[in-house]
Design a protein around this motif. Structure first.
Motif, short mmCIF file in Angstrom:
data_model
loop_
_atom_site.label_atom_id
_atom_site.label_comp_id
_atom_site.label_asym_id
_atom_site.label_seq_id
_atom_site.Cartn_x
_atom_site.Cartn_y
_atom_site.Cartn_z
N ASP A 96 -8.01 9.03 -3.38
CA ASP A 96 -7.70 10.43 -3.08
C ASP A 96 -6.20 10.64 -2.89
OD1 ASP A 96 -8.23 13.17 -2.43
OD2 ASP A 96 -8.01 12.64 -0.32
N THR A 97 -5.55 9.71 -2.21
CA THR A 97 -4.13 9.88 -1.86
C THR A 97 -3.21 9.55 -3.02
OG1 THR A 97 -4.64 9.29 0.44
CG2 THR A 97 -2.33 9.19 -0.23
N PHE A 98 -3.53 8.51 -3.78
CA PHE A 98 -2.60 8.02 -4.79
C PHE A 98 -3.09 8.17 -6.23
CE2 PHE A 98 -2.11 5.41 -0.92
CZ PHE A 98 -0.84 5.82 -0.57
N GLY A 99 -4.37 8.52 -6.41
CA GLY A 99 -4.92 8.62 -7.74
C GLY A 99 -4.54 9.91 -8.45
N SER A 100 -4.70 9.90 -9.75
CA SER A 100 -4.48 11.10 -10.55
C SER A 100 -5.67 12.04 -10.39
CB SER A 100 -4.33 10.72 -12.02
OG SER A 100 -5.54 10.16 -12.51
N ASP A 101 -5.52 13.26 -10.89
CA ASP A 101 -6.65 14.20 -10.85
C ASP A 101 -7.84 13.63 -11.59
OD1 ASP A 101 -5.19 15.98 -9.36
OD2 ASP A 101 -4.61 17.23 -11.08
N GLU A 144 -2.18 -2.02 -20.94
CA GLU A 144 -3.01 -2.69 -19.94
C GLU A 144 -2.16 -3.53 -18.99
OE1 GLU A 144 -7.21 -3.63 -22.16
OE2 GLU A 144 -5.53 -4.97 -22.60
N TYR A 145 -2.78 -3.85 -17.85
CA TYR A 145 -2.25 -4.88 -16.97
C TYR A 145 -3.27 -6.02 -16.94
CZ TYR A 145 1.42 -1.94 -14.92
OH TYR A 145 2.53 -1.16 -14.71
N VAL A 146 -2.77 -7.24 -16.92
CA VAL A 146 -3.64 -8.41 -16.81
C VAL A 146 -3.48 -9.00 -15.42
CG1 VAL A 146 -4.25 -10.64 -17.77
CG2 VAL A 146 -3.36 -8.85 -19.28
N VAL A 223 -8.09 -10.45 -15.75
CA VAL A 223 -8.82 -9.18 -15.73
C VAL A 223 -7.92 -8.10 -16.33
CG1 VAL A 223 -9.91 -7.43 -14.28
CG2 VAL A 223 -10.12 -9.86 -13.69
N ARG A 224 -8.38 -7.49 -17.41
CA ARG A 224 -7.60 -6.46 -18.11
C ARG A 224 -7.96 -5.08 -17.57
NH1 ARG A 224 -4.57 -7.75 -22.37
NH2 ARG A 224 -4.60 -9.95 -23.00
N VAL A 225 -6.95 -4.44 -17.01
CA VAL A 225 -7.13 -3.12 -16.40
C VAL A 225 -6.26 -2.12 -17.14
CG1 VAL A 225 -6.87 -1.77 -14.28
CG2 VAL A 225 -7.54 -4.18 -14.15
N PRO A 226 -6.83 -0.98 -17.57
CA PRO A 226 -5.99 0.03 -18.23
C PRO A 226 -4.81 0.43 -17.36
CG PRO A 226 -8.33 0.58 -18.43
CD PRO A 226 -8.24 -0.57 -17.47
N ALA A 227 -3.66 0.64 -17.97
CA ALA A 227 -2.46 1.02 -17.21
C ALA A 227 -2.69 2.29 -16.40
CB ALA A 227 -1.28 1.17 -18.15
N GLU A 228 -3.56 3.14 -16.89
CA GLU A 228 -3.83 4.40 -16.18
C GLU A 228 -4.56 4.16 -14.86
OE1 GLU A 228 -8.00 5.58 -18.44
OE2 GLU A 228 -6.09 6.27 -19.26
N ASN A 229 -5.05 2.92 -14.63
CA ASN A 229 -5.71 2.58 -13.38
C ASN A 229 -4.73 2.14 -12.30
OD1 ASN A 229 -8.02 2.99 -14.93
ND2 ASN A 229 -9.14 1.33 -13.94
N ARG A 230 -3.46 2.12 -12.63
CA ARG A 230 -2.45 1.83 -11.61
C ARG A 230 -2.35 3.04 -10.69
NH1 ARG A 230 3.33 1.64 -13.86
NH2 ARG A 230 3.25 3.81 -13.18
N LEU A 231 -2.48 2.81 -9.38
CA LEU A 231 -2.50 3.92 -8.43
C LEU A 231 -1.13 4.26 -7.87
CD1 LEU A 231 -5.76 3.24 -6.36
CD2 LEU A 231 -5.40 4.95 -8.13
N THR A 232 -0.22 3.31 -7.88
CA THR A 232 1.13 3.57 -7.38
C THR A 232 2.15 3.04 -8.37
OG1 THR A 232 1.01 1.50 -6.12
CG2 THR A 232 0.55 3.53 -4.92
N GLU A 233 3.36 3.53 -8.26
CA GLU A 233 4.44 2.98 -9.07
C GLU A 233 4.62 1.51 -8.73
OE1 GLU A 233 7.95 5.19 -8.34
OE2 GLU A 233 7.13 7.08 -9.11
N GLU A 234 5.09 0.74 -9.69
CA GLU A 234 5.33 -0.67 -9.43
C GLU A 234 6.28 -0.83 -8.25
OE1 GLU A 234 6.55 -2.70 -12.95
OE2 GLU A 234 4.67 -2.33 -14.02
#
Length: 388
Positions: A96-101, A144-146, A223-234
């Motif tokens: 809720d706090t860090f995710g996209s709409d 993606e992020y691995v 584990v391959r996670v779509p980049a859009e699943n990143r909740l905060t900036e690096e």
């Protein structure tokens, strides 16, 4: 602190439910070391799995004082179930706090109904009190992020459908074998569905207490996670974790109060029923003074916790420090009060026929998880000395 009529009504409903439904489920879960899924479904019926979810997504979007009151009421029946609920709430709060709409719309309506269950994966085998030392990595590869690494002490691990995972990001252009320390990158937060390839849950821990709550390690193997699943900036993951954990510490403070009150109430009832020396032991001055001390300590912890909740809701500058004081004080009180409750029960307090031995075992974890007592003292000391 005076509660509103609505808060009192919610508290009374949840507390009665906790005493009549959750406590028996906790007894069985403690004995079998299994989480009572039926009790989780019952929480959903009371909207408690959506306690940290906005109303627009089907939750109740509780203010922090209400959040504390309800955590206290649930823990009155079961600390194990209350812990599972609050960790699920941490995961919801992160989204809720860090995710996209899009992320909020995708995950929160379902999580408000209790499924999927959320987990919060910050601690590691070698990085508990100092999460900055984590070794889990997230290497950027295109879109993606691995993720690779291990997480430890993860509540809801065996039940979770989504985990909030913290890892150190490694840039895409970093050389082979580069580590976050080589690149200067730091902790980042990711939303990770648990059904992804390479996400594995280990055997649940065999614990002293909180045995009805599952706690297990997690392994992330490419584990391959779509980049859009990143909740905060690096590099912003630790700040995000500490922000969310401030509310979590208020919840643990409140749960400590709920557990302590359950032990206190059992001690009062036993003292009035148990007869020694031609009368109830409640007539013995030593027992009476113990009960007076326990009640005073209990109310002090409750007031400190609710004041921390009020400050957090108001956005006070010292809200994080207040949360640390509440968590430290209430957890110490839970340990002290459950110990005294067991002592009042005498030999009967040492056997599983009476709930106080379970309360005593459960209380210890409140001094450890979501920041040990020593960490909370250090946070308070820094504030007192003007170091933060």
């Amino acid at each position: 602190m005076q509660l509103t009529e609505e808060q009192r009504t919610m508290r009374d409903v949840v507390r009665e439910f906790a005493e009549t439904e959750l406590r028996p489920a906790d007894r069985e879960g403690d004995e079998t070391e299994t989480f009572p899924e039926g009790a989780w479904d019952d929480l959903t019926e009371l909207d408690l799995t959506g306690i940290a979810v906005p109303e627009e997504f089907g939750g109740i979007d509780a203010d922090m004082v209400t959040y504390a009151v309800l955590n206290e009421a649930v823990a009155y029946g079961s600390l194990s179930i209350a812990t599972a609920m609050s960790v699920h709430g941490l995961a919801c709060a992160c989204i809720d706090t860090f995710g996209s709409d899009a992320q909020r719309e995708r995950w929160l309506p379902e999580m408000a109904t209790g499924r999927p269950v959320g987990a919060f994966a910050l601690s590691e085998p070698g990085a508990g009190s100092n999460p900055a030392e984590m070794t889990t990595t997230a290497r950027r590869e295109g879109d993606e992020y691995v993720l690779d690494g291990e997480k430890q002490w993860i509540t809801n691990a065996t039940r979770a459908g989504v985990a909030i995972v913290f890892a150190k990001a490694v840039p895409e252009d970093a050389g082979a074998g580069a580590s976050p320390d080589d690149t200067g990158e730091t902790v980042t937060q990711f939303l990770v569905p648990t059904d992804l390839d390479g996400f594995a849950v280990g055997e649940p821990e065999d614990k002293l207490g909180l045995r009805a709550s599952d706690t297990a390690p997690i392994t992330l193997d490419s584990v391959r996670v779509p980049a859009e699943n990143r909740l905060t900036e690096e590099g912003r993951g630790l700040a995000a974790a500490f922000e969310i954990l401030t509310g979590g510490r208020v919840a643990i403070g409140a749960q400590s109060v709920g557990l302590a009150e359950a032990a206190f109430d059992d001690a009062v009832a036993y003292a009035q029923e148990r007869e020694q020396f031609d009368g109830p032991i409640a007539d013995i001055q030593t027992i009476r003074h113990k009960l007076a001390e326990m009640r005073t300590e209990l109310e002090s912890a409750r007031l400190l916790t609710r004041e921390a909740a009020r400050k957090l809701e108001a956005g006070a500058d010292d809200a994080a420090v207040a949360a640390s004081m509440a968590k430290y004080s209430a957890s110490e009180s839970a340990m002290s009060i459950t110990n005294e409750a067991l002592q009042i029960h005498g030999g009967y307090g040492y056997v599983s026929e009476f709930d106080v031995e379970r309360y005593y075992r459960d209380a210890k974890i409140t001094e450890i998880y979501e920041g040990t007592t020593q960490i909370q003292k250090e946070i308070v000391a820094r504030h007192v000395l003007g170091e933060q």
